[in-house]
Design a protein around this motif. Structure first.
Motif, PDB file in Angstrom:
ATOM      1  N   MET A   1       2.806 109.948   4.763  1.00 67.76           N
ATOM      2  CA  MET A   1       4.119 109.935   5.406  1.00 67.76           C
ATOM      3  C   MET A   1       4.686 108.517   5.457  1.00 67.76           C
ATOM      4  SD  MET A   1       6.343 111.853   6.843  1.00 67.76           S
ATOM      5  CE  MET A   1       7.599 111.925   8.050  1.00 67.76           C
ATOM      6  N   LYS A   2       3.822 107.517   5.738  1.00 71.29           N
ATOM      7  CA  LYS A   2       4.285 106.135   5.826  1.00 71.29           C
ATOM      8  C   LYS A   2       4.907 105.685   4.502  1.00 71.29           C
ATOM      9  CE  LYS A   2       2.801 101.548   7.157  1.00 71.29           C
ATOM     10  NZ  LYS A   2       1.698 100.694   7.547  1.00 71.29           N
ATOM     11  N   ASP A   3       4.288 106.039   3.374  1.00 64.53           N
ATOM     12  CA  ASP A   3       4.835 105.665   2.078  1.00 64.53           C
ATOM     13  C   ASP A   3       6.190 106.304   1.842  1.00 64.53           C
ATOM     14  OD1 ASP A   3       2.665 104.074   1.526  1.00 64.53           O
ATOM     15  OD2 ASP A   3       1.601 105.637   0.417  1.00 64.53           O
ATOM     16  N   LEU A   4       6.345 107.539   2.282  1.00 62.21           N
ATOM     17  CA  LEU A   4       7.612 108.243   2.138  1.00 62.21           C
ATOM     18  C   LEU A   4       8.701 107.550   2.964  1.00 62.21           C
ATOM     19  CD1 LEU A   4       9.154 110.616   0.943  1.00 62.21           C
ATOM     20  CD2 LEU A   4       8.433 111.985   2.896  1.00 62.21           C
ATOM     21  N   LEU A   5       8.360 107.110   4.164  1.00 59.56           N
ATOM     22  CA  LEU A   5       9.332 106.410   5.007  1.00 59.56           C
ATOM     23  C   LEU A   5       9.741 105.083   4.391  1.00 59.56           C
ATOM     24  CD1 LEU A   5       7.943 107.099   8.601  1.00 59.56           C
ATOM     25  CD2 LEU A   5       9.952 108.098   7.509  1.00 59.56           C
ATOM     26  N   ARG A   6       8.831 104.394   3.721  1.00 57.06           N
ATOM     27  CA  ARG A   6       9.158 103.113   3.085  1.00 57.06           C
ATOM     28  C   ARG A   6      10.177 103.310   1.978  1.00 57.06           C
ATOM     29  NH1 ARG A   6       8.945  99.614   6.421  1.00 57.06           N
ATOM     30  NH2 ARG A   6       9.912  98.310   4.900  1.00 57.06           N
ATOM     31  N   LEU A   7      10.225 104.497   1.390  1.00 63.16           N
ATOM     32  CA  LEU A   7      11.191 104.758   0.328  1.00 63.16           C
ATOM     33  C   LEU A   7      12.626 104.750   0.850  1.00 63.16           C
ATOM     34  CD1 LEU A   7       9.429 107.597  -1.705  1.00 63.16           C
ATOM     35  CD2 LEU A   7       9.681 105.184  -2.329  1.00 63.16           C
ATOM     36  N   ARG A   8      12.800 104.853   2.144  1.00 61.96           N
ATOM     37  CA  ARG A   8      14.140 104.877   2.732  1.00 61.96           C
ATOM     38  C   ARG A   8      14.759 103.487   2.835  1.00 61.96           C
ATOM     39  NH1 ARG A   8      13.143 109.090   7.674  1.00 61.96           N
ATOM     40  NH2 ARG A   8      12.672 110.871   6.355  1.00 61.96           N
ATOM     41  N   THR A   9      13.978 102.468   2.585  1.00 61.40           N
ATOM     42  CA  THR A   9      14.482 101.109   2.687  1.00 61.40           C
ATOM     43  C   THR A   9      13.996 100.269   1.518  1.00 61.40           C
ATOM     44  OG1 THR A   9      14.573  99.103   4.051  1.00 61.40           O
ATOM     45  CG2 THR A   9      12.555 100.408   4.195  1.00 61.40           C
ATOM     46  N   SER A  10      14.828  99.321   1.108  1.00 55.99           N
ATOM     47  CA  SER A  10      14.399  98.387   0.070  1.00 55.99           C
ATOM     48  C   SER A  10      13.682  97.180   0.676  1.00 55.99           C
ATOM     49  CB  SER A  10      15.605  97.932  -0.765  1.00 55.99           C
ATOM     50  OG  SER A  10      16.556  97.287   0.062  1.00 55.99           O
ATOM     51  N   LEU A  11      13.632  97.119   1.996  1.00 57.03           N
ATOM     52  CA  LEU A  11      12.941  96.018   2.665  1.00 57.03           C
ATOM     53  C   LEU A  11      11.436  96.242   2.641  1.00 57.03           C
ATOM     54  CD1 LEU A  11      15.106  95.645   5.908  1.00 57.03           C
ATOM     55  CD2 LEU A  11      15.051  94.065   3.963  1.00 57.03           C
ATOM     56  N   SER A  12      10.710  95.209   2.313  1.00 52.51           N
ATOM     57  CA  SER A  12       9.259  95.313   2.427  1.00 52.51           C
ATOM     58  C   SER A  12       8.910  95.274   3.918  1.00 52.51           C
ATOM     59  CB  SER A  12       8.580  94.151   1.699  1.00 52.51           C
ATOM     60  OG  SER A  12       8.827  92.923   2.377  1.00 52.51           O
ATOM     61  N   GLU A  13       7.732  95.755   4.241  1.00 52.61           N
ATOM     62  CA  GLU A  13       7.304  95.719   5.645  1.00 52.61           C
ATOM     63  C   GLU A  13       7.292  94.290   6.166  1.00 52.61           C
ATOM     64  OE1 GLU A  13       3.960  98.165   7.001  1.00 52.61           O
ATOM     65  OE2 GLU A  13       4.020  99.107   5.011  1.00 52.61           O
ATOM     66  N   GLU A  14       6.838  93.377   5.332  1.00 52.05           N
ATOM     67  CA  GLU A  14       6.746  91.970   5.747  1.00 52.05           C
ATOM     68  C   GLU A  14       8.119  91.388   6.052  1.00 52.05           C
ATOM     69  OE1 GLU A  14       4.695  87.816   4.286  1.00 52.05           O
ATOM     70  OE2 GLU A  14       5.255  89.294   2.769  1.00 52.05           O
ATOM     71  N   ILE A  15       9.083  91.615   5.180  1.00 54.16           N
ATOM     72  CA  ILE A  15      10.438  91.076   5.391  1.00 54.16           C
ATOM     73  C   ILE A  15      11.084  91.761   6.591  1.00 54.16           C
ATOM     74  CG2 ILE A  15      12.753  90.837   4.411  1.00 54.16           C
ATOM     75  CD1 ILE A  15      10.665  88.891   3.215  1.00 54.16           C
ATOM     76  N   GLU A  16      10.888  93.058   6.729  1.00 51.24           N
ATOM     77  CA  GLU A  16      11.438  93.769   7.885  1.00 51.24           C
ATOM     78  C   GLU A  16      10.861  93.202   9.185  1.00 51.24           C
ATOM     79  OE1 GLU A  16      10.941  98.139   9.701  1.00 51.24           O
ATOM     80  OE2 GLU A  16      11.848  98.129   7.701  1.00 51.24           O
ATOM     81  N   THR A  17       9.572  92.930   9.198  1.00 53.37           N
ATOM     82  CA  THR A  17       8.933  92.341  10.379  1.00 53.37           C
ATOM     83  C   THR A  17       9.519  90.967  10.675  1.00 53.37           C
ATOM     84  OG1 THR A  17       6.884  93.571  10.030  1.00 53.37           O
ATOM     85  CG2 THR A  17       6.728  91.559  11.346  1.00 53.37           C
ATOM     86  N   LEU A  18       9.674  90.150   9.641  1.00 49.79           N
ATOM     87  CA  LEU A  18      10.244  88.811   9.839  1.00 49.79           C
ATOM     88  C   LEU A  18      11.690  88.878  10.324  1.00 49.79           C
ATOM     89  CD1 LEU A  18       8.777  86.924   6.733  1.00 49.79           C
ATOM     90  CD2 LEU A  18       8.132  86.624   9.148  1.00 49.79           C
ATOM     91  N   LEU A  19      12.461  89.817   9.801  1.00 50.55           N
ATOM     92  CA  LEU A  19      13.843  89.984  10.262  1.00 50.55           C
ATOM     93  C   LEU A  19      13.870  90.401  11.728  1.00 50.55           C
ATOM     94  CD1 LEU A  19      15.399  91.675   7.116  1.00 50.55           C
ATOM     95  CD2 LEU A  19      16.103  89.467   8.087  1.00 50.55           C
ATOM     96  N   ASN A  20      12.973  91.303  12.110  1.00 55.65           N
ATOM     97  CA  ASN A  20      12.907  91.707  13.518  1.00 55.65           C
ATOM     98  C   ASN A  20      12.457  90.557  14.407  1.00 55.65           C
ATOM     99  OD1 ASN A  20      13.853  94.437  13.968  1.00 55.65           O
ATOM    100  ND2 ASN A  20      12.231  95.062  12.572  1.00 55.65           N
ATOM    101  N   GLU A  21      11.586  89.700  13.908  1.00 54.32           N
ATOM    102  CA  GLU A  21      11.207  88.504  14.664  1.00 54.32           C
ATOM    103  C   GLU A  21      12.408  87.589  14.845  1.00 54.32           C
ATOM    104  OE1 GLU A  21       7.870  86.642  12.718  1.00 54.32           O
ATOM    105  OE2 GLU A  21       6.566  88.366  13.072  1.00 54.32           O
ATOM    106  N   GLN A  22      13.234  87.481  13.796  1.00 57.84           N
ATOM    107  CA  GLN A  22      14.425  86.631  13.886  1.00 57.84           C
ATOM    108  C   GLN A  22      15.446  87.238  14.840  1.00 57.84           C
ATOM    109  OE1 GLN A  22      14.405  83.619  12.487  1.00 57.84           O
ATOM    110  NE2 GLN A  22      16.312  83.166  13.550  1.00 57.84           N
TER     111      GLN A  22
END
Length: 177
Positions: free
Chosen positions: A1-22
């Motif tokens: 399921m996690k892989d399927l959810l990642r398909l909904r965004t072009s953001l990598s988990e790492e970049i998404e995490t960094l953006l949320n930190e920002q």
């Protein structure tokens, strides 16, 4: 399921995490500037209180710009919890020293994020970050000029009043663009 959810965004988990930190950094900056505005207001530094209120609004706008970017790309933008905001400051100068330190920290965080985008070949996010990096030039410039008023004018006698009065006159005008 996690892989399927990642398909909904072009953001990598790492970049998404960094953006949320920002997003959290920007929220913290907004709340810190709001506290600075309150402190200046209580001390009778009306122009500085207005300056920090404006800064608080700008930081919140930056937070929302990042938040919307993550959401628009199908990522999970996280509403940040903001804690540990100082309410008291050692002096009028201390408020401006902390403001400059905050802006330098924010610049470092954006540089870290941009660096990771380049390493990850996330050129879309890297392009998005260019606006923030350019904005940080202005933010640091204004914070430095404000702090320099303390050295140029001095705090003795009516010095703090003169500094407060001159805060509203500082602006960044980059005619080279």
């Amino acid at each position: 399921m996690k892989d399927l959810l990642r398909l909904r965004t072009s953001l990598s988990e790492e970049i998404e995490t960094l953006l949320n930190e920002q997003i959290k950094v920007e929220a913290h900056s907004s709340a810190t500037y709001l506290a600075m505005s309150s402190w200046c207001n209580r001390q009778g530094f009306d122009y500085s209180a207005d300056y920090f209120m404006k800064q608080s609004h700008e930081e919140r706008e930056h937070m929302l710009k990042l938040f919307n970017f993550v959401s628009d790309l199908g990522g999970h933008a996280v509403s940040p919890e903001v804690v540990g905001i100082p309410q008291e400051f050692d002096s009028f100068r201390d408020v401006f020293e902390k403001a400059l330190q905050q802006e330098i920290f924010v610049t470092q965080q954006f540089n870290r994020l941009a660096d990771q985008c380049m390493k990850s070949k996330d050129f879309m996010t890297f392009q998005f970050l260019q606006w923030f990096l350019k904005e940080q030039v202005e933010e640091e410039y204004v914070a430095r000029r404000a702090l320099e008023l303390f050295d140029v004018i001095g705090e003795e006698g009516t010095g703090r009043w003169e500094i407060d009065k001159n805060i509203r006159k500082i602006n960044y005008d980059n005619d080279g663009e």
